[in-house]
Design an enzyme around this catalytic site. Sequence first.
Site, mmCIF file in Angstrom:
data_model
loop_
_atom_site.group_PDB
_atom_site.id
_atom_site.type_symbol
_atom_site.label_atom_id
_atom_site.label_comp_id
_atom_site.label_asym_id
_atom_site.label_seq_id
_atom_site.Cartn_x
_atom_site.Cartn_y
_atom_site.Cartn_z
ATOM 1 N N LYS A 248 -86.827 21.506 98.821
ATOM 2 C CA LYS A 248 -86.058 20.254 98.780
ATOM 3 C C LYS A 248 -84.608 20.595 99.083
ATOM 4 O O LYS A 248 -83.882 21.097 98.234
ATOM 5 C CB LYS A 248 -86.182 19.567 97.418
ATOM 6 C CG LYS A 248 -85.471 18.208 97.387
ATOM 7 C CD LYS A 248 -85.662 17.502 96.058
ATOM 8 C CE LYS A 248 -85.240 16.041 96.100
ATOM 9 N NZ LYS A 248 -83.858 15.809 96.476
ATOM 10 N N ARG A 253 -80.566 12.878 104.273
ATOM 11 C CA ARG A 253 -81.790 12.581 104.999
ATOM 12 C C ARG A 253 -81.453 11.860 106.301
ATOM 13 O O ARG A 253 -80.636 10.954 106.301
ATOM 14 C CB ARG A 253 -82.665 11.684 104.136
ATOM 15 C CG ARG A 253 -83.995 11.343 104.765
ATOM 16 C CD ARG A 253 -84.825 10.565 103.763
ATOM 17 N NE ARG A 253 -86.171 10.366 104.246
ATOM 18 C CZ ARG A 253 -87.208 10.120 103.438
ATOM 19 N NH1 ARG A 253 -87.034 10.079 102.143
ATOM 20 N NH2 ARG A 253 -88.398 9.914 103.930
ATOM 21 N N ARG A 413 -92.104 4.337 96.897
ATOM 22 C CA ARG A 413 -92.014 5.552 96.103
ATOM 23 C C ARG A 413 -93.378 5.735 95.466
ATOM 24 O O ARG A 413 -93.811 4.885 94.702
ATOM 25 C CB ARG A 413 -90.933 5.385 95.035
ATOM 26 C CG ARG A 413 -90.524 6.675 94.372
ATOM 27 C CD ARG A 413 -89.499 6.424 93.289
ATOM 28 N NE ARG A 413 -88.171 6.130 93.799
ATOM 29 C CZ ARG A 413 -87.336 7.026 94.325
ATOM 30 N NH1 ARG A 413 -87.702 8.287 94.414
ATOM 31 N NH2 ARG A 413 -86.144 6.667 94.755
HETATM 32 P P1 ATP Z 1 -82.671 12.313 95.435
HETATM 33 O O1 ATP Z 1 -81.787 11.410 94.621
HETATM 34 O O2 ATP Z 1 -83.394 13.364 94.657
HETATM 35 O O3 ATP Z 1 -82.043 12.805 96.705
HETATM 36 P P2 ATP Z 1 -83.962 10.115 96.763
HETATM 37 O O4 ATP Z 1 -84.126 8.916 95.924
HETATM 38 O O5 ATP Z 1 -82.917 10.105 97.818
HETATM 39 O O6 ATP Z 1 -83.849 11.399 95.843
HETATM 40 P P3 ATP Z 1 -86.666 10.923 96.857
HETATM 41 O O7 ATP Z 1 -87.748 10.399 97.680
HETATM 42 O O8 ATP Z 1 -86.731 10.683 95.418
HETATM 43 O O9 ATP Z 1 -85.312 10.387 97.495
HETATM 44 O O10 ATP Z 1 -86.556 12.472 97.059
HETATM 45 C C1 ATP Z 1 -86.796 13.007 98.307
HETATM 46 C C2 ATP Z 1 -85.482 13.215 99.020
HETATM 47 O O11 ATP Z 1 -85.259 14.598 99.144
HETATM 48 C C3 ATP Z 1 -85.559 12.682 100.426
HETATM 49 O O12 ATP Z 1 -85.045 11.372 100.509
HETATM 50 C C4 ATP Z 1 -84.773 13.684 101.243
HETATM 51 O O13 ATP Z 1 -83.438 13.252 101.390
HETATM 52 C C5 ATP Z 1 -84.734 14.929 100.403
HETATM 53 N N1 ATP Z 1 -85.530 16.044 100.939
HETATM 54 C C6 ATP Z 1 -85.088 17.319 101.064
HETATM 55 N N2 ATP Z 1 -86.049 18.119 101.538
HETATM 56 C C7 ATP Z 1 -87.157 17.359 101.701
HETATM 57 C C8 ATP Z 1 -88.473 17.618 102.151
HETATM 58 N N3 ATP Z 1 -88.863 18.854 102.501
HETATM 59 N N4 ATP Z 1 -89.340 16.588 102.203
HETATM 60 C C9 ATP Z 1 -88.974 15.349 101.841
HETATM 61 N N5 ATP Z 1 -87.739 15.046 101.401
HETATM 62 C C10 ATP Z 1 -86.830 16.028 101.325
#
Ligand code: ATP
Length: 584
Positions: A248, A253, A413
Site C-alpha cells: 500500500k 491515487r 467499499r
Molecule cells: P486511505 O485513507 O487509507 O488512503 P482511501 O479511503 O483513500 O484510504 P481505500 O480504498 O480505503 O482508500 O484504501 C486504498 C487506497 O490505498 C487507494 O485509494 C489507493 O490510493 C491506495 N493504494 C496504495 N497502494 C495500493 C494498491 N496496491 N492497491 C490499491 N490501492 C492502493
Amino acid sequence: MKYQILAETYARIERTSSRLEMTELLSELFRKTPRSLIARVVYLTQGKLHPDFEGIEIGVAEKLAVRAVAQATGTPQEVVARQLSREGDLGTVVEKLLSHKTHKPTLTVDEVYETLDQVARISGAGAQAAKLERLAQLLARATPLEAKYIVRTATGKLRMGVGDMTVLDALAAVFGGGRQARPVLERAYNLTSDLGYVAQIVAEGGLEATRKIRVVVGKPIRPMLAERLSDPEELLRKLGGRCIAEYKYDGERVQIHKDAKAVTLYSRRLERITDQYPDVVDLVRRSIRAKDAIVEGEVVAIDAESGDLLPFQELMHRRRKYGIEEAMRQIPTALYLFDALYADGEDLTERPYAQRHAVLERITREDDRCRLAAWREVRSVRELEAFFEQAVAEGCEGLVCKAPGGVYQAGARGWLWIKFKREYRSEMTDSVDLVVVGALYGRGRRAGTYGALLMAAYDPDEDAFPTVCKVGSGFTDQFLAELPKMLAPYIRKEKPPRVVSRMEPDVWVEPALVFEIVGAEITLSPIHTAGWNAVREGAGLAIRFPRFLRVREDKGPTDATTVRELVEMYRRQLRKVASSPESS
Ligand code: ATP
C-alpha cells in the site's frame, strides 16, 4: 421547456427537508422534461452544466453578479450591494428587485443553459465585460423567481442538497419502473461518473440500454475502495484463505485514461489532475503498451538521489498550478500500477482481479519509475506478516489484500479489497475521515476564529451526514488562523438539509470539507447521531478525545468514513477488549 418549471420545482425543493419528498418533486420534474433535455435538467438541478470531471465551473464572481443584477433591474450598484449585505443572498435580492414584474415566463431551459455555458467558457481579454453583458441580458428577460435561481446557479450557490443518490432514485422511479431499477442505474453511474449521461440513456433507451453502459476512455470510473482489518487471520478468512497482497503505497491515487489522442489523469475525487503531473504522463506514454487503456495506480514522491519512497506529505507539494517544472525537479515521482479496467476495446471491470492483473502485466513495460505495485500471492498468516514487514521497511503504509476472484466494484467499499495497516497505539485502530458540518466560535486565545468543529460521517443509504464528534484539538495556530477563510464559502445560517444533528453549533457548514481525525476510542453516545439505533436503541456513536490530523483534499464529503464502517470499528473494538489478557 420553460425554465420557470425548473425554478418552481427548486422553490418547492427548498421548502422541504424530507428526502422522500425531494425525490417526489424531482420525479415530477423529470416526467415533465422532454427526453432530449433530461441531461441538461439533471446538471442544472445540481447547480452544474457538465459532470464534475470536466472541470468547467460557471463561477461568476459575486461582484460581477452584483453589477449584472444592477444593470438588469436598473438599480444603482451600491443599492444592490447594500441589499446583498443585508440579505446575504444575491438570489433573494434580485427576486425582490424584480417583484413588480408580472410578465409571462418566456425563457427556455436551453436558453438559460447555453447562456450560462457561454459565460463559463468566455476567457481572455474583455472576458469580464462579455460575461456581465450576457448575464444581465438573461436576467432582464427573467421572471423574479427565474432570476433568483439563475443568479444562484451563475455564482455557484445553488445548493439545494440534491445528492447524486436522490437523482438516481428519481430517475429509477420515472424511467426504470421503480426502486428495483436503482442498482442498474447506480452501476451505470459508477462506471461513468456522469449523471447527465446516465439520465439521457435511461430516458431514451430504458433499462435495457442502461444495462449495456460500459466504461469509456475519458469518463472516469468511480474508484473501488477497500475495507480495513488489523487481524491477519480474520483478513485471510474473509478473502477465502488466499489473496494477492500488494504494497500500500503512500501517495496519490490516479486513474489513467489513455487513447491515441491523449493521456488524462484523474484524482481519487475524479478531478482532472493531468497538468500537475507532466512527468507521469510521460511515464504512461513510455510504459503502457496498449493503445487505449484505463489503468489505476499510485503516484509516489521519491528521493531524487536514492530513489527511496517518500511520504504523502512530500507529494502534496506537487499540488499546485504554477511552478510545476520546478516542483517536478525537486520532487520526482514514481508510478506504481495496481489495476487495469479497460484495454484495447475490452471492458475488464467484470473480470476477476487475477485476470485484470495479468492484463496489466502484459500491457506494462516496467522500468525504475513505472512498475506494478509490489505483489505476492499469500496463503498463510506467516506469509502475510512477512510481506507486511517488508512493505513497511520499504516506506509503505502496509498492504492492500485483494480477492483473486473479485470483480472491480466501481464506487463501492467492499471486502474484495482489504487494507492491512500498522496498528495505532490507541484503542482506535485507524483514523477516520470526517466531514465538517458545523463550527463553534473560539474563546480566549482562539477568539476571532473557531474553537471546535462539529464533524459527521457519511450515511450512503440515507445520503445524509450524521454527527460523530466535536473536534477541538490537534490544530496548529496557523491552521486555526486560516480556518475562517477555509470555511467561509460553506457557512450557513440554517442546518443544511442532509446534516443530521441533535446539537446546535454556532454556525452550520455545508458538507464539503473532509478532515482526517484520530481518537482514543469509539463510544455510544446519546448526542451524536451516526449509527443511531444501530448498536443500541436511542444511542449513536461518538469518537472520544478526537484529534485533527490533516485536511483530506483528495476526498469529497461522500468519500468520508461511512456509518457502517464506524459500527464495524466499534464492534471490532469490543471484540478486542473482550479478548485482551487484562479483561480476563
Ligand atoms: P486511505 O485513507 O487509507 O488512503 P482511501 O479511503 O483513500 O484510504 P481505500 O480504498 O480505503 O482508500 O484504501 C486504498 C487506497 O490505498 C487507494 O485509494 C489507493 O490510493 C491506495 N493504494 C496504495 N497502494 C495500493 C494498491 N496496491 N492497491 C490499491 N490501492 C492502493
